[in-house]
Design an enzyme around this catalytic site. Structure first.
Site, PDB file in Angstrom:
ATOM      1  N   LYS A 134      15.179 -27.033 -16.457  1.00 52.19           N
ATOM      2  CA  LYS A 134      14.561 -25.866 -17.103  1.00 52.19           C
ATOM      3  C   LYS A 134      13.721 -26.289 -18.312  1.00 52.19           C
ATOM      4  CE  LYS A 134      18.222 -22.668 -15.637  1.00 52.19           C
ATOM      5  NZ  LYS A 134      19.168 -23.643 -15.046  1.00 52.19           N
ATOM      6  N   ASP A 158      17.575 -29.553 -12.113  1.00 55.21           N
ATOM      7  CA  ASP A 158      17.486 -28.249 -12.782  1.00 55.21           C
ATOM      8  C   ASP A 158      17.588 -28.431 -14.290  1.00 55.21           C
ATOM      9  OD1 ASP A 158      17.414 -25.522 -13.213  1.00 55.21           O
ATOM     10  OD2 ASP A 158      19.540 -25.228 -12.767  1.00 55.21           O
ATOM     11  N   ARG A 217      30.399 -23.230  -7.879  1.00 54.08           N
ATOM     12  CA  ARG A 217      31.855 -23.164  -7.969  1.00 54.08           C
ATOM     13  C   ARG A 217      32.574 -22.678  -6.720  1.00 54.08           C
ATOM     14  NH1 ARG A 217      31.354 -20.337 -13.767  1.00 54.08           N
ATOM     15  NH2 ARG A 217      29.361 -19.836 -12.777  1.00 54.08           N
ATOM     16  N   LYS A 242      22.179 -30.032  -6.470  1.00 55.11           N
ATOM     17  CA  LYS A 242      21.549 -29.733  -7.762  1.00 55.11           C
ATOM     18  C   LYS A 242      22.230 -30.511  -8.880  1.00 55.11           C
ATOM     19  CE  LYS A 242      22.207 -25.748 -10.101  1.00 55.11           C
ATOM     20  NZ  LYS A 242      22.438 -26.082 -11.544  1.00 55.11           N
ATOM     21  N   THR A 284      20.201 -15.627 -14.307  1.00 61.45           N
ATOM     22  CA  THR A 284      21.110 -14.690 -13.639  1.00 61.45           C
ATOM     23  C   THR A 284      22.227 -14.207 -14.549  1.00 61.45           C
ATOM     24  OG1 THR A 284      22.353 -16.565 -12.741  1.00 61.45           O
ATOM     25  CG2 THR A 284      20.679 -15.579 -11.325  1.00 61.45           C
ATOM     26  N   ASP A 300       8.839 -26.402 -23.447  1.00 64.08           N
ATOM     27  CA  ASP A 300       8.352 -26.989 -24.689  1.00 64.08           C
ATOM     28  C   ASP A 300       6.835 -26.860 -24.684  1.00 64.08           C
ATOM     29  OD1 ASP A 300       8.106 -28.706 -27.063  1.00 64.08           O
ATOM     30  OD2 ASP A 300      10.094 -29.463 -26.522  1.00 64.08           O
TER      31      ASP A 300
END
Length: 222
Positions: free
Chosen positions: A59, A57, A203, A31, A112, A62
């Site tokens: 997102k 990614d 992570r 990603k 999340t 608009d």
């Protein structure tokens, strides 16, 4: 199909490419998010794509015409998945889908990092589950290939969108890992059992001194 997506969230191009080279053969996708894209742009995506399938990614959120233009450019990069915000509405989602025919456009429902209290603060008074399910159904009806949702939302999302659309699930934390800034998390096994198609892990892999061992362990858990 390998469901594991590794989030390469880092500002350093050399580090991202090293991860993509090392991880690519062992995962379903990598990603590229906002931090890396803002630092290095489309050229980074092209370089990473030489080593792994890419989940871009961004997102997008608009007016439909603007999102369509951005999605068209992403389509030319050869990415496999592209995110838009479901809250942009059905017209915006449909515009992205039409402009990027070679990409699976997926809609982000509720981040999340958000919980019921935060949703209330930003004026979305519904509880998290209701909001997620409403946005998920709307996105699929508008033509999205799937949705992004947190692990606790999966059962309800599957109930309203069925088994065919893909579900991309961040907030995946192997047992014993730190939760960090994620508020709604699950282990890989639990998420898959609830209907996740793809698992996004960042992570717990990239910050570990032996990331390939973590990937190998996760590949045995889905």
């Amino acid at each position: 199909m390998n469901p594991l997506i590794v989030a390469l969230d880092h500002p350093d191009r050399a580090q991202i490419l090293a991860w993509a080279t090392d991880f690519g053969p062992h995962v379903g996708m990598v990603k590229i998010g906002l931090e890396a894209f803002c630092a290095h742009g489309p050229d980074l995506v092209r370089s990473v794509h030489d080593h792994a399938e890419v989940f871009l990614d961004l997102k997008l959120h608009d007016i439909p015409n603007t999102v369509a233009g951005a999605a068209r450019q992403c389509n030319a990069l050869g990415v496999s998945l592209l995110t838009v915000h479901a809250s942009g509405g059905p017209e915006m989602i449909a515009a992205a889908v039409e402009a990027a025919p070679d990409v699976r456009v997926i809609a982000v429902t509720v981040l999340t990092s958000l919980d019921a209290q935060t949703l209330s603060v930003v004026g979305q008074g519904q509880d998290v589950n209701t909001q997620v399910q409403r946005l998920a159904k709307m996105a699929i009806d508008a033509g999205a290939a799937g949705v992004v949702c947190a692990p606790p939302d999966l059962v309800g999302v599957r109930r309203v969108i069925g088994d065919t659309p893909i579900t991309v699930v961040p907030g995946i934390r192997p047992a014993g890992s730190a939760v960090g800034d994620q508020k709604r998390v699950a282990t890989p096994e639990a998420a898959r059992a609830m209907g996740a198609t793809y698992l996004v892990v960042g992570r717990p892999i990239t910050c570990d001194p032996t990331p390939l061992k973590v990937i190998s362990r996760l590949n045995g858990q889905h």
